[in-house]
Design an enzyme around this catalytic site. Structure first.
Site, PDB file in Angstrom:
ATOM      1  N   PRO A 214     -19.174 -12.964  41.920  1.00 36.16           N
ATOM      2  CA  PRO A 214     -19.737 -14.202  42.462  1.00 36.16           C
ATOM      3  C   PRO A 214     -19.522 -15.366  41.500  1.00 36.16           C
ATOM      4  O   PRO A 214     -19.633 -15.201  40.294  1.00 36.16           O
ATOM      5  CB  PRO A 214     -21.234 -13.897  42.575  1.00 36.16           C
ATOM      6  CG  PRO A 214     -21.335 -12.419  42.587  1.00 36.16           C
ATOM      7  CD  PRO A 214     -20.166 -11.899  41.809  1.00 36.16           C
ATOM      8  N   GLY A 215     -19.182 -16.518  42.047  1.00 35.91           N
ATOM      9  CA  GLY A 215     -19.037 -17.711  41.221  1.00 35.91           C
ATOM     10  C   GLY A 215     -17.703 -17.868  40.540  1.00 35.91           C
ATOM     11  O   GLY A 215     -17.506 -18.789  39.758  1.00 35.91           O
ATOM     12  N   LYS A 218     -13.950 -18.250  44.524  1.00 33.08           N
ATOM     13  CA  LYS A 218     -13.214 -17.769  45.698  1.00 33.08           C
ATOM     14  C   LYS A 218     -13.241 -18.805  46.820  1.00 33.08           C
ATOM     15  O   LYS A 218     -12.208 -19.141  47.392  1.00 33.08           O
ATOM     16  CB  LYS A 218     -13.806 -16.432  46.181  1.00 33.08           C
ATOM     17  CG  LYS A 218     -13.714 -15.345  45.131  1.00 33.08           C
ATOM     18  CD  LYS A 218     -14.250 -14.028  45.633  1.00 33.08           C
ATOM     19  CE  LYS A 218     -15.757 -14.012  45.823  1.00 33.08           C
ATOM     20  NZ  LYS A 218     -16.508 -14.199  44.577  1.00 33.08           N
ATOM     21  N   THR A 219     -14.442 -19.295  47.100  1.00 33.34           N
ATOM     22  CA  THR A 219     -14.564 -20.303  48.150  1.00 33.34           C
ATOM     23  C   THR A 219     -13.784 -21.556  47.782  1.00 33.34           C
ATOM     24  O   THR A 219     -13.059 -22.124  48.597  1.00 33.34           O
ATOM     25  CB  THR A 219     -16.046 -20.671  48.343  1.00 33.34           C
ATOM     26  OG1 THR A 219     -16.799 -19.471  48.442  1.00 33.34           O
ATOM     27  CG2 THR A 219     -16.240 -21.490  49.589  1.00 33.34           C
ATOM     28  N   HIS A 434     -14.076   0.348  22.590  1.00 34.79           N
ATOM     29  CA  HIS A 434     -13.895   1.269  23.702  1.00 34.79           C
ATOM     30  C   HIS A 434     -12.559   1.022  24.409  1.00 34.79           C
ATOM     31  O   HIS A 434     -11.742   1.923  24.575  1.00 34.79           O
ATOM     32  CB  HIS A 434     -15.075   1.105  24.673  1.00 34.79           C
ATOM     33  CG  HIS A 434     -15.013   1.970  25.876  1.00 34.79           C
ATOM     34  ND1 HIS A 434     -15.780   3.095  26.027  1.00 34.79           N
ATOM     35  CD2 HIS A 434     -14.272   1.870  27.008  1.00 34.79           C
ATOM     36  CE1 HIS A 434     -15.508   3.647  27.191  1.00 34.79           C
ATOM     37  NE2 HIS A 434     -14.597   2.925  27.817  1.00 34.79           N
ATOM     38  N   GLU A 435     -12.336  -0.223  24.774  1.00 38.81           N
ATOM     39  CA  GLU A 435     -11.099  -0.543  25.493  1.00 38.81           C
ATOM     40  C   GLU A 435      -9.883  -0.363  24.593  1.00 38.81           C
ATOM     41  O   GLU A 435      -8.831   0.088  25.054  1.00 38.81           O
ATOM     42  CB  GLU A 435     -11.143  -1.971  26.045  1.00 38.81           C
ATOM     43  CG  GLU A 435     -12.221  -2.212  27.103  1.00 38.81           C
ATOM     44  CD  GLU A 435     -12.122  -1.265  28.296  1.00 38.81           C
ATOM     45  OE1 GLU A 435     -11.008  -0.842  28.644  1.00 38.81           O
ATOM     46  OE2 GLU A 435     -13.182  -0.941  28.870  1.00 38.81           O
TER      47      GLU A 435
HETATM   48  P1  ADP Z   1     -17.466 -17.805  44.846  1.00 36.18           P
HETATM   49  O1  ADP Z   1     -17.058 -18.199  46.223  1.00 36.18           O
HETATM   50  O2  ADP Z   1     -16.434 -16.976  44.144  1.00 36.18           O
HETATM   51  O3  ADP Z   1     -18.820 -17.210  44.722  1.00 36.18           O
HETATM   52  P2  ADP Z   1     -17.472 -20.631  44.490  1.00 36.18           P
HETATM   53  O4  ADP Z   1     -16.097 -20.961  44.907  1.00 36.18           O
HETATM   54  O5  ADP Z   1     -18.540 -20.841  45.475  1.00 36.18           O
HETATM   55  O6  ADP Z   1     -17.533 -19.136  43.971  1.00 36.18           O
HETATM   56  O7  ADP Z   1     -17.783 -21.424  43.152  1.00 36.18           O
HETATM   57  C1  ADP Z   1     -18.947 -22.176  43.006  1.00 36.18           C
HETATM   58  C2  ADP Z   1     -18.664 -23.422  42.190  1.00 36.18           C
HETATM   59  O8  ADP Z   1     -18.332 -23.104  40.850  1.00 36.18           O
HETATM   60  C3  ADP Z   1     -17.503 -24.223  42.714  1.00 36.18           C
HETATM   61  O9  ADP Z   1     -17.888 -25.109  43.695  1.00 36.18           O
HETATM   62  C4  ADP Z   1     -17.002 -24.929  41.466  1.00 36.18           C
HETATM   63  O10 ADP Z   1     -17.735 -26.091  41.208  1.00 36.18           O
HETATM   64  C5  ADP Z   1     -17.309 -23.950  40.375  1.00 36.18           C
HETATM   65  N1  ADP Z   1     -16.125 -23.120  40.058  1.00 36.18           N
HETATM   66  C6  ADP Z   1     -16.027 -21.789  40.233  1.00 36.18           C
HETATM   67  N2  ADP Z   1     -14.831 -21.336  39.830  1.00 36.18           N
HETATM   68  C7  ADP Z   1     -14.130 -22.413  39.399  1.00 36.18           C
HETATM   69  C8  ADP Z   1     -12.815 -22.585  38.872  1.00 36.18           C
HETATM   70  N3  ADP Z   1     -11.973 -21.566  38.693  1.00 36.18           N
HETATM   71  N4  ADP Z   1     -12.432 -23.841  38.539  1.00 36.18           N
HETATM   72  C9  ADP Z   1     -13.265 -24.873  38.703  1.00 36.18           C
HETATM   73  N5  ADP Z   1     -14.505 -24.766  39.203  1.00 36.18           N
HETATM   74  C10 ADP Z   1     -14.966 -23.556  39.545  1.00 36.18           C
HETATM   75 ZN    ZN Z   2     -13.660   3.132  29.569  1.00 36.48          ZN
END
Ligand code: ADP
Ligand code: ZN
Length: 617
Positions: A214-215, A218-219, A434-435
């Site tokens: 998460p975060g 992806k979106t 470990h790695e």
């Molecule tokens: P996910 O869908 O993977 O949970 P989000 O795309 O919703 O994550 O990311 C949430 C926010 O975090 C985005 O709107 C952005 O502001 C920030 N963020 C996350 N990843 C990046 C990235 N690789 N580069 C810049 N901003 C990012």
């Molecule tokens: Zn291992």
């Protein structure tokens, strides 16, 4: 966010209509026409204060000589028709009064009778109210009922389908995940020029699955693809569909695809795919009907449309392992893009993107912050920049400086620690050794696949780091030597911990499970032990399906055989242990060097690993 819903109808039309109607009434009736009781009408009539009388079937209207009626009637009536100069209109309810005509004639006032228009009356009394209720009822049904036909569903309003037209998120806004971006460039090309691709006979993926914690963005990445290609972005979230009544979710999915196809080329994005895409039948309480129907509908829609028009479905999940295999089949989500947590450089890049609009103090170095935030994802880093800016603003500073960032990091860490997502220094060191252990054993053994990359960036749930070997594709045949080597690599992590810390941690649990699994199969299925060429397994199972599911299909075996199997398994594991231990003892200095390098950089590529190994200690 512009939302395009299918229902264009809105309660506000109603309110507006009602307000206009009421204003109309007040203006033409209440304001100008006063209502007076019949007895006062008679009094005024006899006093000759009335004119222009019109007699209807059940009411009488006319004019009152205002200003001259004081003292004759009640104050209420004066309030209504007695104020001001000139004549004021009045109405009164008509009662059975045989003397009316006589009285009218006796004062000599002009009067006329009028028949009411029956049609108008019928319309206002019957048609209008019925129409009104039909419209209100229809509106409510549309709001609450499922598209499937009137079933009230509580969760419906949650499951929204969004469409965004002009997305101005570009690839430059997404940082630190360059590999994933690279993989999606082709998708952009296709969305921009669908015809070109078809002409060349290129095969376009229908579904792209973004896999990452998460975060990690992806979106954001999916939106950036839409932004770069300049196409509309449809989105829905899987978790919204879980608590709904049967049929509603499926109807929504159908809607989504219909809408999307009209707007092609476009992107359909399904967030939290795992919420609807869980493997069917895993639920111990029996199937979840709604989820299953939604999933089935999604599969049907994905199979039903062709990519020629330029519709690409992207989905995000952080738990690909629980997805229904049907979703991953060719023609569905057959393209997978891994989005790892960013490494130091990636984090720096992300910080840079998010501090674009922030005034940083000249001495600020984002590198330092990146180094201090291992395991942080894009969302966390965005959060840090935001917090720091807020803190600076609160103190009325002109620039955001290191102190603000320090404080912001502490705050975000405190939040994350609650969620248990950050490693402390000691843990990081353990993971590094470990790695490094896995990697060195893998590089040294002849039958093991070469190492592509070692990382101590936590990946997903449960894995604190990983060593990636190439090739990673499935193998259908493996020799005993290869299996043994594979086990040695798995055990290498644990042994490295032992050697360096003289202590062991719980981090190797998954490795041990997998090593034991291999050993058990060697004995029970492949006849690769001293028990000889005999299989204790009824059916052949897929090779190295990494599920870790227990044995439940085994042939019934005697207690004694079971014991000897256990012994054999142990023997094989000990053998692998011996091999791994030997290698690591011979490479102690390289082990430390690699672990240190990992602590600095978090990710070490295969090339560099081989360089480190080449230096003899
Ligand atoms: P996910 O869908 O993977 O949970 P989000 O795309 O919703 O994550 O990311 C949430 C926010 O975090 C985005 O709107 C952005 O502001 C920030 N963020 C996350 N990843 C990046 C990235 N690789 N580069 C810049 N901003 C990012
Ligand atoms: Zn291992």
């Amino acid at each position: 966010m512009p939302i395009e819903k299918k229902t264009h109808f809105s309660i506000w039309y109603f309110v507006l209509a009602m307000v206009i109607l009421m204003a109309f009434q007040t203006y033409f009736l209440a304001d100008q026409v006063g209502q007076i009781p019949y007895n006062e009408f008679k009094i005024l009539l006899k006093a000759n204060k009335l004119s222009d009388i019109v007699i209807y079937e059940d009411l009488i209207s006319g004019k009152v000589k205002a200003g001259e009626i004081e003292g004759l009637v009640s104050s209420d009536t004066i309030k209504q028709v007695g104020k001001g100069k000139g004549d004021r209109s009045f109405i009164t309810a008509r009662v059975q009064d045989p003397d009316l005509i006589k009285d009218l004639e006796s004062v000599g006032v002009k009067f006329t009778g009028k028949l009411e228009n029956k049609l108008v009356k019928f319309f206002t009394n019957w048609i209008l109210p019925i129409l009104f209720f039909v419209v209100v009822w229809g509106f409510l049904m549309r709001r609450m009922g499922g598209a499937s036909g009137g079933l009230m569903s509580i969760g419906k309003s949650k499951a929204k389908v969004y469409m965004e037209k002009d997305i101005n998120i570009k690839f430059d806004d997404v940082a630190g995940i360059d590999e994933a971006k690279e993989e999606l460039k082709e998708v952009i090309e296709f969305l921009k020029f669908p015809q070109k691709f078809q002409r060349l006979g290129g095969k376009i993926p229908k579904g792209v699955l973004l896999v990452g914690a998460p975060g990690t963005g992806k979106t954001l990445l999916a939106k950036a693809v839409a932004g770069e290609a300049g196409v509309p972005f449809f989105s829905m979230s899987g978790s919204d569909f879980v608590e709904m009544f049967v049929g509603v979710g499926a109807a929504r999915v159908r809607d989504l695809f219909t809408q999307a196809q009209q707007k092609a080329p476009c992107i359909i994005f399904v967030d939290e795919l795992d919420a609807i895409g869980k493997a069917r039948g895993i639920n111990p309480m029996g199937g979840h009907d709604e989820r299953e129907q939604t999933l089935n509908q999604l599969l049907v829609e994905m199979d039903g449309f062709n990519t020629e028009k330029g519709v690409i479905i992207m989905a995000a999940t952080n738990r690909p392992e629980i997805l229904d295999p049907a979703l991953l089949r060719p023609g569905r989500f057959d393209r997978h893009v891994m989005i790892d947590k960013p490494d130091v450089q990636g984090r720096e890049a992300i910080l840079k993107v998010h501090s674009k609009g922030v005034t940083l103090a000249p001495e600020m170095d984002l590198k330092v912050i990146a180094a201090r935030t291992p395991g942080f994802v894009g969302a966390d880093l965005a959060n840090i920049v935001n917090e720091a800016a807020l803190l600076a603003a609160r103190k009325d500073k002109k620039e955001v400086d290191m102190k603000d960032f320090d404080e912001a990091i502490d705050r975000v860490i405190a939040g994350l620690e609650k969620k248990n997502r950050r490693m402390n220094e000691k843990e990081k060191e353990i993971v590094a050794y470990h790695e490094a252990g896995h990697a060195i054993v893998a590089e040294t053994l002849p039958n093991a696949d070469p190492v592509h990359k070692v990382s101590i960036i936590p990946r997903g749930i449960g894995a604190l780091g990983y060593t990636q070997q190439l090739p990673t594709e499935d193998r259908y045949l493996m020799t005993k030597g290869e299996l043994l080597d594979r086990m040695s690599v798995l055990l290498g992590g644990r042994i490295a911990e032992e050697l360096h810390f003289q202590e062991i941690s719980t981090g190797a649990q998954n490795d041990l499970l997998r090593a034991t699994d291999i050993a058990e199969r060697m004995v029970r299925e492949y006849g690769m032990s001293d028990l000889g060429v005999i299989t204790f397994e009824k059916e052949r199972r897929p090779l190295f399906l990494e599920t870790g599911l227990g044995y439940d299909t085994g042939r019934s075996i005697s207690e004694e055989t079971a014991r000897s199997i256990d012994q054999e398994v142990r023997k094989i594991i000990d053998q692998a242990r011996g091999i791994a231990g030997q290698i690591l003892k011979e490479h102690l200095s390289q082990l430390s060097a690699l672990a240190q390098r990992l602590l600095e950089k978090e990710v070490v590529e295969g090339e560099e690993l081989r360089e480190i190994l080449a230096k003899s200690g």
